[in-house]
Design an enzyme around this catalytic site. Structure first.
Site, PDB file in Angstrom:
ATOM      1  N   LYS A   9       0.880  -1.171   0.000  1.00 51.98           N
ATOM      2  CA  LYS A   9       0.000   0.000   0.000  1.00 51.98           C
ATOM      3  C   LYS A   9       0.910   1.212   0.000  1.00 51.98           C
ATOM      4  CE  LYS A   9      -3.017   2.880   2.627  1.00 51.98           C
ATOM      5  NZ  LYS A   9      -3.525   3.222   3.958  1.00 51.98           N
ATOM      6  N   GLY A  31      -7.463   9.446   9.754  1.00 49.46           N
ATOM      7  CA  GLY A  31      -7.771   9.568  11.185  1.00 49.46           C
ATOM      8  C   GLY A  31      -8.707  10.704  11.538  1.00 49.46           C
ATOM      9  N   ALA A  73      -9.212   6.134   4.230  1.00 50.69           N
ATOM     10  CA  ALA A  73      -9.024   7.319   5.079  1.00 50.69           C
ATOM     11  C   ALA A  73     -10.291   8.139   5.239  1.00 50.69           C
ATOM     12  CB  ALA A  73      -7.904   8.217   4.563  1.00 50.69           C
ATOM     13  N   GLY A  74     -10.552   8.482   6.481  1.00 48.79           N
ATOM     14  CA  GLY A  74     -11.645   9.388   6.800  1.00 48.79           C
ATOM     15  C   GLY A  74     -12.928   8.715   7.235  1.00 48.79           C
ATOM     16  N   ASN A  82      -9.406   2.126   9.770  1.00 49.24           N
ATOM     17  CA  ASN A  82      -8.514   1.850  10.896  1.00 49.24           C
ATOM     18  C   ASN A  82      -8.947   2.617  12.141  1.00 49.24           C
ATOM     19  OD1 ASN A  82      -6.416   1.473  12.728  1.00 49.24           O
ATOM     20  ND2 ASN A  82      -4.807   1.886  11.303  1.00 49.24           N
ATOM     21  N   THR A  83      -8.723   3.951  12.127  1.00 51.89           N
ATOM     22  CA  THR A  83      -8.941   4.764  13.329  1.00 51.89           C
ATOM     23  C   THR A  83     -10.330   4.576  13.946  1.00 51.89           C
ATOM     24  OG1 THR A  83      -7.386   6.396  12.513  1.00 51.89           O
ATOM     25  CG2 THR A  83      -8.940   7.145  14.188  1.00 51.89           C
TER      26      THR A  83
END
Lengths: 256, 70
Positions: free
Chosen positions: A98, A159, A185-186, A207-208
């Site tokens: 990635k 994040g 992301a986001g 993830n976050t």
């Protein structure tokens, strides 16, 4: 029925990719991966802490069950990203990477020029490249033409939990792409993941939102279900919108 | 025994050895050879060369592994 997600000729049944950063413990990570149903799991490359040896993350992740995708996080330019990818290849014996090039530590926004250059160098070096990228349809096409295995446009900064703020550009990317589009992301709530899938993304990477939830295991399950729901919504053909009402009950035979 | 001064992950170490291989460094630091990569002066040392590759005075060594990340 749905087709599997195919990336570089490899089939995956889950359309949820999980990032493994920020988890409070290996145990929580393990149970979270389990409840997420994810197959592709991202990891980062860092120096060993010589003084304080923690349990290595590779021990927490069963490689027979999960497909490890190393990222190049921390790379500030194409050269650094290539080096990180080569190191990851040495450790994990995988050609998949990635690609992330984020020179600005505050925004962590991907550098389009260096991302393009890195993708080119990596493909020449035999890597299967999944680039994290700005939601830019022109760049997406260029990365696809280079031979990237996916494109991974951001919904909002890493994040930030702000959801799909780049919707219009992502819609154009999805419409034009011949490789899977993974919104990365986001995504900060199940509804964001569902929405990305509803507009036709092939997969999402989260993830976050999971790792920092009060109950990561439950959040992983919620996101898993949201991804499935959003995908089914997309496949079912979401009807058009209208400014005015369109009556659901028959207009014929009204009493008054 | 000669003393060599090297840097490992930005920390300075002094070891006594006549021929100091990557394998020996890892064993002295109690780091298993699995799940890591080693760079000496920025170049990756392949795993199969760990026992032959000799670290010299002033070398900058990086020992790298996988951690959680998104």
């Amino acid at each position: 029925m749905d087709n599997p997600l195919v990336i570089a000729n490899r089939e995956f049944s889950s359309r949820l990719l999980i990032g493994t950063g920020k988890f409070a413990s290996s145990e929580i990570l393990k149970s979270t991966l389990e409840s997420s149903g994810a197959e592709i799991v991202t990891v980062a490359v860092r120096r060993v802490d010589i003084t304080n040896k923690e349990e290595p993350i590779l021990k927490a992740i069963d490689r027979k069950k999960y497909f490890l995708l190393p990222n190049t996080s921390g790379a500030k330019d194409a050269k650094e990203a290539l080096k990180v990818a080569q190191i990851a290849r040495e450790i994990l014996e995988t050609d998949w990477v990635k690609l992330e090039v984020t020179p600005d530590p505050r925004s962590l926004l991907p550098d389009p020029v260096e991302t393009f250059l890195a993708a080119k160098m990596m493909i020449e070096d035999g890597f299967t490249v999944l680039p994290y990228m700005p939601a830019d349809p022109v760049l997406a096409k260029k990365l696809e033409d280079l031979g990237c295995a996916t494109v991974m446009p951001l919904g909002s900064p890493i994040g930030s939990n702000r959801g799909i703020r780049t919707e219009d550009a992502i819609r154009i990317i999805i419409e034009n792409s011949n490789v899977p589009v993974v919104v990365d992301a986001g995504i900060g709530a199940p509804s964001h993941a569902a929405y990305a899938m509803e507009i036709g993304a092939d997969a999402v990477l989260v993830n976050t939102c999971i790792a920092t939830a009060k109950d990561p295991v439950l959040m992983a399950e919620a996101i898993k279900e949201a991804v499935i729901a959003g995908r089914k919504g997309f496949l079912s053909g979401i009807p058009s919108r209208s400014v005015y009402a369109r009556a659901s009950s028959p207009l014929k035979g009204q009493i008054f | 025994m000669t003393k060599i001064r090297i840097t490992v992950n930005d920390r300075e170490f002094i070891f006594e050895s006549d021929s100091f291989s990557v394998s020996e460094l890892l064993s002295r630091l109690n780091i298993p050879e699995e799940g890591i990569a080693v760079c000496v002066n920025g170049d990756i040392v392949r795993k199969r060369n760990f026992s032959d590759f000799v670290i010299k005075e002033g070398d900058k060594v990086d020992i790298i592994t996988m951690v959680g990340g998104g």
